[in-house]
Scaffold this active site. Structure first.
Site, PDB file in Angstrom:
ATOM      1  N   HIS A  53       0.840  -1.212   0.000  1.00 35.81           N
ATOM      2  CA  HIS A  53       0.000   0.000   0.000  1.00 35.81           C
ATOM      3  C   HIS A  53       0.864   1.246   0.000  1.00 35.81           C
ATOM      4  O   HIS A  53       1.413   1.641   1.017  1.00 35.81           O
ATOM      5  CB  HIS A  53      -0.927  -0.024   1.222  1.00 35.81           C
ATOM      6  CG  HIS A  53      -1.853  -1.202   1.222  1.00 35.81           C
ATOM      7  ND1 HIS A  53      -2.767  -1.408   0.220  1.00 35.81           N
ATOM      8  CD2 HIS A  53      -1.976  -2.250   2.052  1.00 35.81           C
ATOM      9  CE1 HIS A  53      -3.428  -2.526   0.451  1.00 35.81           C
ATOM     10  NE2 HIS A  53      -2.966  -3.064   1.553  1.00 35.81           N
ATOM     11  N   PHE A 237     -12.287  -6.445  11.703  1.00 39.43           N
ATOM     12  CA  PHE A 237     -12.895  -5.146  11.954  1.00 39.43           C
ATOM     13  C   PHE A 237     -14.254  -5.073  11.258  1.00 39.43           C
ATOM     14  O   PHE A 237     -14.318  -5.188  10.029  1.00 39.43           O
ATOM     15  CB  PHE A 237     -11.966  -4.044  11.437  1.00 39.43           C
ATOM     16  CG  PHE A 237     -10.518  -4.362  11.666  1.00 39.43           C
ATOM     17  CD1 PHE A 237      -9.638  -4.511  10.600  1.00 39.43           C
ATOM     18  CD2 PHE A 237     -10.041  -4.586  12.943  1.00 39.43           C
ATOM     19  CE1 PHE A 237      -8.310  -4.848  10.802  1.00 39.43           C
ATOM     20  CE2 PHE A 237      -8.705  -4.929  13.161  1.00 39.43           C
ATOM     21  CZ  PHE A 237      -7.837  -5.049  12.084  1.00 39.43           C
ATOM     22  N   ASP A 239     -16.739  -3.776   9.448  1.00 34.40           N
ATOM     23  CA  ASP A 239     -17.038  -2.613   8.585  1.00 34.40           C
ATOM     24  C   ASP A 239     -18.169  -2.987   7.635  1.00 34.40           C
ATOM     25  O   ASP A 239     -18.952  -3.894   7.913  1.00 34.40           O
ATOM     26  CB  ASP A 239     -15.769  -2.234   7.813  1.00 34.40           C
ATOM     27  CG  ASP A 239     -15.480  -3.246   6.705  1.00 34.40           C
ATOM     28  OD1 ASP A 239     -15.134  -2.829   5.598  1.00 34.40           O
ATOM     29  OD2 ASP A 239     -15.650  -4.452   6.964  1.00 34.40           O
ATOM     30  N   ASP A 314      -8.257 -10.347   7.965  1.00 33.64           N
ATOM     31  CA  ASP A 314      -9.103  -9.193   7.648  1.00 33.64           C
ATOM     32  C   ASP A 314      -8.442  -8.332   6.568  1.00 33.64           C
ATOM     33  O   ASP A 314      -9.057  -7.988   5.556  1.00 33.64           O
ATOM     34  CB  ASP A 314      -9.341  -8.364   8.909  1.00 33.64           C
ATOM     35  CG  ASP A 314     -10.150  -7.115   8.598  1.00 33.64           C
ATOM     36  OD1 ASP A 314      -9.608  -6.208   7.962  1.00 33.64           O
ATOM     37  OD2 ASP A 314     -11.329  -7.084   8.953  1.00 33.64           O
ATOM     38  N   TYR A 315      -7.179  -7.963   6.771  1.00 35.48           N
ATOM     39  CA  TYR A 315      -6.469  -7.141   5.776  1.00 35.48           C
ATOM     40  C   TYR A 315      -6.543  -7.806   4.396  1.00 35.48           C
ATOM     41  O   TYR A 315      -6.827  -7.158   3.398  1.00 35.48           O
ATOM     42  CB  TYR A 315      -4.994  -7.008   6.152  1.00 35.48           C
ATOM     43  CG  TYR A 315      -4.630  -6.013   7.224  1.00 35.48           C
ATOM     44  CD1 TYR A 315      -3.375  -6.085   7.825  1.00 35.48           C
ATOM     45  CD2 TYR A 315      -5.482  -4.990   7.637  1.00 35.48           C
ATOM     46  CE1 TYR A 315      -2.972  -5.181   8.802  1.00 35.48           C
ATOM     47  CE2 TYR A 315      -5.093  -4.075   8.610  1.00 35.48           C
ATOM     48  CZ  TYR A 315      -3.833  -4.175   9.189  1.00 35.48           C
ATOM     49  OH  TYR A 315      -3.440  -3.277  10.154  1.00 35.48           O
ATOM     50  N   ASP A 319      -8.532  -6.272   1.185  1.00 33.07           N
ATOM     51  CA  ASP A 319      -7.816  -5.979  -0.070  1.00 33.07           C
ATOM     52  C   ASP A 319      -8.431  -6.774  -1.219  1.00 33.07           C
ATOM     53  O   ASP A 319      -8.590  -6.282  -2.332  1.00 33.07           O
ATOM     54  CB  ASP A 319      -6.321  -6.315   0.065  1.00 33.07           C
ATOM     55  CG  ASP A 319      -5.593  -5.318   0.979  1.00 33.07           C
ATOM     56  OD1 ASP A 319      -4.516  -5.660   1.476  1.00 33.07           O
ATOM     57  OD2 ASP A 319      -6.113  -4.203   1.193  1.00 33.07           O
TER      58      ASP A 319
HETATM   59  N1  LIG Z   1     -12.420  -4.667   7.830  1.00 27.97           N
HETATM   60  C1  LIG Z   1     -11.662  -3.680   7.344  1.00 27.97           C
HETATM   61  N2  LIG Z   1     -12.238  -2.492   7.072  1.00 27.97           N
HETATM   62  C2  LIG Z   1     -11.441  -1.515   6.581  1.00 27.97           C
HETATM   63  C3  LIG Z   1     -10.078  -1.657   6.357  1.00 27.97           C
HETATM   64  C4  LIG Z   1      -9.626  -0.406   5.860  1.00 27.97           C
HETATM   65  C5  LIG Z   1      -8.272   0.008   5.458  1.00 27.97           C
HETATM   66  N3  LIG Z   1      -7.222  -0.809   5.959  1.00 27.97           N
HETATM   67  C6  LIG Z   1      -6.156  -0.983   5.044  1.00 27.97           C
HETATM   68  C7  LIG Z   1      -5.127   0.000   5.299  1.00 27.97           C
HETATM   69  C8  LIG Z   1      -3.985  -0.590   5.586  1.00 27.97           C
HETATM   70  C9  LIG Z   1      -4.137  -2.033   5.604  1.00 27.97           C
HETATM   71  O1  LIG Z   1      -3.248  -2.580   4.705  1.00 27.97           O
HETATM   72  C10 LIG Z   1      -5.538  -2.313   5.178  1.00 27.97           C
HETATM   73  O2  LIG Z   1      -5.568  -2.944   3.943  1.00 27.97           O
HETATM   74  C11 LIG Z   1     -10.717   0.437   5.796  1.00 27.97           C
HETATM   75  N4  LIG Z   1     -11.779  -0.260   6.222  1.00 27.97           N
HETATM   76  C12 LIG Z   1     -13.185   0.120   6.234  1.00 27.97           C
HETATM   77  O3  LIG Z   1     -13.690  -0.212   4.933  1.00 27.97           O
HETATM   78  C13 LIG Z   1     -14.702   0.742   4.561  1.00 27.97           C
HETATM   79  C14 LIG Z   1     -14.179   1.510   3.356  1.00 27.97           C
HETATM   80  O4  LIG Z   1     -14.163   0.625   2.250  1.00 27.97           O
HETATM   81  P1  LIG Z   1     -14.167   1.272   0.763  1.00 27.97           P
HETATM   82  O5  LIG Z   1     -15.486   2.091   0.679  1.00 27.97           O
HETATM   83  O6  LIG Z   1     -14.116   0.062  -0.152  1.00 27.97           O
HETATM   84  O7  LIG Z   1     -12.943   2.170   0.693  1.00 27.97           O
HETATM   85  C15 LIG Z   1     -14.871   1.655   5.768  1.00 27.97           C
HETATM   86  O8  LIG Z   1     -15.821   1.095   6.662  1.00 27.97           O
HETATM   87  C16 LIG Z   1     -13.491   1.583   6.413  1.00 27.97           C
HETATM   88  O9  LIG Z   1     -13.535   1.908   7.791  1.00 27.97           O
HETATM   89  C17 LIG Z   1      -9.490  -2.923   6.646  1.00 27.97           C
HETATM   90  O10 LIG Z   1      -8.283  -3.175   6.490  1.00 27.97           O
HETATM   91  N5  LIG Z   1     -10.327  -3.886   7.136  1.00 27.97           N
END
Ligand SMILES: Nc1nc2c(c(CN[C@H]3C=C[C@H](O)[C@@H]3O)cn2[C@@H]2O[C@H](COP(=O)(O)O)[C@@H](O)[C@H]2O)c(=O)[nH]1
Length: 341
Positions: A53, A237, A239, A314-315, A319
């Site tokens: 990233h 997490f 979301d 989760d990550y 992704d």
């Molecule tokens: N479960 C989970 N939810 C996550 C993330 C992340 C960002 N993490 C990244 C950053 C560094 C790491 O490498 C992760 O890859 C954002 N969100 C949530 O997603 C939603 C946005 O989605 P979209 O509209 O498609 O952009 C929003 O609720 C946001 O709070 C995660 O990792 N896991």
């Protein structure tokens, strides 16, 4: 009303009492097998947070920790009414949407000499400045901009009063315990209190607090102040993207009534029964996937690049959802407008 349940306890209780959301055992097995093939790769290890990233900090210093804290304080609700009409941020020749539009806007501000990750700045930043910093390249602005401004002022003031303006001080008070850091965050910063009720119990998801602990662990590369002995106690997490990808992969199923409601684009309010069931069953589903994957790894005697936990799953799944946006078009995500995820 009984005591507050942890996210993991909450998820198990919700899954046992859910009426409109179900975990599919065979689907769980299939996702575990999909992840097994990746177990030794770069995606299922903490280093991927930086290598995969480009907007995430490369460093592991105090400034990087305060970048993570600012980002996760605003890490919520990026979905737009119509997906083809959304907030976009251009940065260094690329265009970013959703969560990444937040990171791009923060990095753009820093490049413009705006100290947006400094508590003494965002504790008193005005709403107009916040609108400017998070401006979109389209006529659709970042959702909940007024709430983002309020939360910035509130959070900045608390960080100055209680932690001398740096989140690293909060991390250092956690004695390298992820759970202690999680509780320091939810006790001191109101906007992280992702708590609601279900069937007479007080349940917690703590989505932003948990991802803050996870991202702090990642940005510090699991070393020094970020060497949390209990990091694997952090769950996925809850979301709005993970449920969508779990349904797409067949590990989670919705009742016809709920699916039709989501396909109509109906909003679910925060804390409503169906919204809680979606978040709780998703969390429990990832716990089951992790258990299944660890069993497969044990059986196969496979080597992995370090311990596999729910954070890394989760990550990876998040992704995956990003990379398969087109394929997932037919699967609705649930629309809840709130400051918690
Ligand atoms: N479960 C989970 N939810 C996550 C993330 C992340 C960002 N993490 C990244 C950053 C560094 C790491 O490498 C992760 O890859 C954002 N969100 C949530 O997603 C939603 C946005 O989605 P979209 O509209 O498609 O952009 C929003 O609720 C946001 O709070 C995660 O990792 N896991």
């Amino acid at each position: 009303m009984d005591g507050l349940l942890t996210p993991r306890e909450s998820a198990e209780f919700i899954a046992e009492n859910s009426r409109d959301v179900f975990i599919d055992g065979e689907g769980v097995q299939r996702v575990a097998e999909l992840l097994l093939a990746k177990a030794a790769g770069p995606e299922l290890r903490m280093g991927g947070w930086k290598t995969l990233h480009e907007l995430n900090p490369r460093e592991a210093d105090e400034a990087a920790v305060n970048w993570v804290f600012l980002i996760d304080t605003l890490n919520f609700s990026f979905w737009s009414e119509r997906d083809e009409h959304k907030c976009l941020v251009g940065y260094r020749g690329k265009t970013y949407s959703g969560y990444w539009s937040l990171c791009a806007a923060v990095n753009r501000a820093l490049d413009e000499g705006i100290p947006i990750t400094s508590a003494s700045y965002y504790a008193t930043v005005t709403q107009d400045r916040v609108r400017h910093i998070f401006r979109s390249d389209t006529d659709v602005s970042m959702p909940l901009i007024e709430e983002r401004h309020r939360i910035l002022n509130e959070t900045g003031k608390i960080l100055l009063e209680k932690f001398e303006g740096s989140f690293l001080n909060c991390v250092q008070k956690s004695d390298k315990s992820a759970q202690k850091l999680l509780h320091l965050v939810v006790e001191n910063f109101p906007s992280y209190r992702d708590v609601t009720q279900f069937e007479g119990k007080i349940i917690s998801f703590y989505k932003r607090a948990q991802i803050l602990v996870a991202d702090t662990w990642s940005v510090l590369e699991g070393k020094g102040d970020g060497c949390f002995k209990d990091i694997s106690s952090i769950t996925m997490f809850a979301d709005y993207r993970l449920p969508q990808v779990l349904v797409y992969l067949g590990a989670l199923k919705y009742s016809d009534e709920l699916l039709e409601k989501l396909l109509r684009g109906e909003m679910l309010s925060y804390g409503s029964r169906q919204e809680v069931e979606i978040r709780g069953c998703s969390l429990w589903c990832v716990e089951l996937i992790r258990d299944c994957l660890l069993e497969l790894l044990e059986k196969k005697g496979e080597k992995t690049g370090g311990e596999i936990n729910s954070i890394l799953l989760d990550y990876y799944l998040w992704d995956y959802a990003r990379d398969h946006r087109e394929d997932m078009k037919g699967i609705p995500f649930h629309r809840t407008r709130c400051i918690y995820y």
